[in-house]
Design an enzyme around this catalytic site. Sequence first.
Site, PDB file in Angstrom:
ATOM      1  N   SER A  90       1.464  -0.863   0.152  1.00 59.89           N
ATOM      2  CA  SER A  90      -0.179   0.065  -0.236  1.00 59.89           C
ATOM      3  C   SER A  90       1.509   1.113   0.120  1.00 59.89           C
ATOM      4  O   SER A  90       1.608   1.525  -1.117  1.00 59.89           O
ATOM      5  CB  SER A  90      -0.810  -0.011   1.234  1.00 59.89           C
ATOM      6  OG  SER A  90      -2.328   0.974   1.102  1.00 59.89           O
ATOM      7  N   HIS A 199      -8.603   0.712  -0.146  1.00 57.49           N
ATOM      8  CA  HIS A 199      -8.536   0.000  -1.109  1.00 57.49           C
ATOM      9  C   HIS A 199     -10.685  -0.732  -1.617  1.00 57.49           C
ATOM     10  O   HIS A 199      -9.750  -2.110  -2.166  1.00 57.49           O
ATOM     11  CB  HIS A 199      -7.310  -1.387  -0.341  1.00 57.49           C
ATOM     12  CG  HIS A 199      -6.424  -0.631  -1.125  1.00 57.49           C
ATOM     13  ND1 HIS A 199      -5.257   0.120  -1.435  1.00 57.49           N
ATOM     14  CD2 HIS A 199      -5.478  -0.606   0.369  1.00 57.49           C
ATOM     15  CE1 HIS A 199      -4.093   0.369  -1.159  1.00 57.49           C
ATOM     16  NE2 HIS A 199      -4.189  -0.190  -0.054  1.00 57.49           N
TER      17      HIS A 199
END
Length: 310
Positions: A90, A199
């Site tokens: 991430s 996400h």
Amino acid sequence: MSIAFVFPGQGAQAVGMGRDLYENSTAARLAFQAIDAGCGFSVSSLCFDGPEEALKETRNTQPALFAVSVAALAACADEGIVPQAVAGHSIGEYAALVAAGAFDPATGAGLVTERGRAMAEAAAAAPGTMAAVLGLDPTTIAEACTMVNHVGVVVPANINAPGQVVISGEVNAVAEVSALLKERGAKRVLPLAVSGAFHSPLMAPAVDQMAQALGRAAIQDLRLPVVANVTADYERTADEVRANLIAQVAGPVRWVETILRLTQDGYTTFIECGPGSVLAGLIKRIAPDAVTYSVGDMASLHAAKEALGI
């Protein structure tokens, strides 16, 4: 020996992180100073002194993790430890891209500051949550998410390790699919203490903002292989980096496939640059024969250096 560096995501932060690097490595201190300038505020002070509540805010967590990871990267390089390939989880992907020469620390700092702000704003506008699902395969989880889409948006967000997938979406939909997954055999479904549905499609406004920010940023073709979160494949060009970072905001972190890609290509030693050892633990579950080191201060750096014989 082929060494891959990996860089952690949100959840790894802790007050005091990076202080030892700053105080004992000139290279790390210069990295912190460049990132402070790029962020437009003293992210180093936030890392070292908190307060914890401020450090946990997404708009602060992301630049703070980036700063410590890049400082650890700089300290490693100064001691002669360099990667042959990189990946990040991430927000960690931005530190990986610094390692690969996509952009300098100050440019990366500006991007992660924008990303943190954009994702925090998206989370405030469209409240959501995340939960870790333990003991089920990704296909079963994805099917269950699809089955409850009439309730609301929920998707697999992080495929972290065998038997560990994080789902993300609207609160009611996450609750509904959590109950369904328990019926289908999940060992546990653990709500995560997060401020938004990262996400997931709820991050769409942040995708648009990052597309603009990345379009303006100076990004170079890569000097090292980087495995991208959303494709679990190598990226090489500046255009690929931009496209993947834009997609990554609302797309999944395919961490299992990322590590398998690297190990299959001969990268069997992993150095986790940044706070904590979350990624080292995940890697050992994905590839039990892999050798892992976590470098978040000078003691762990020197231990890794000695073990590697560098």
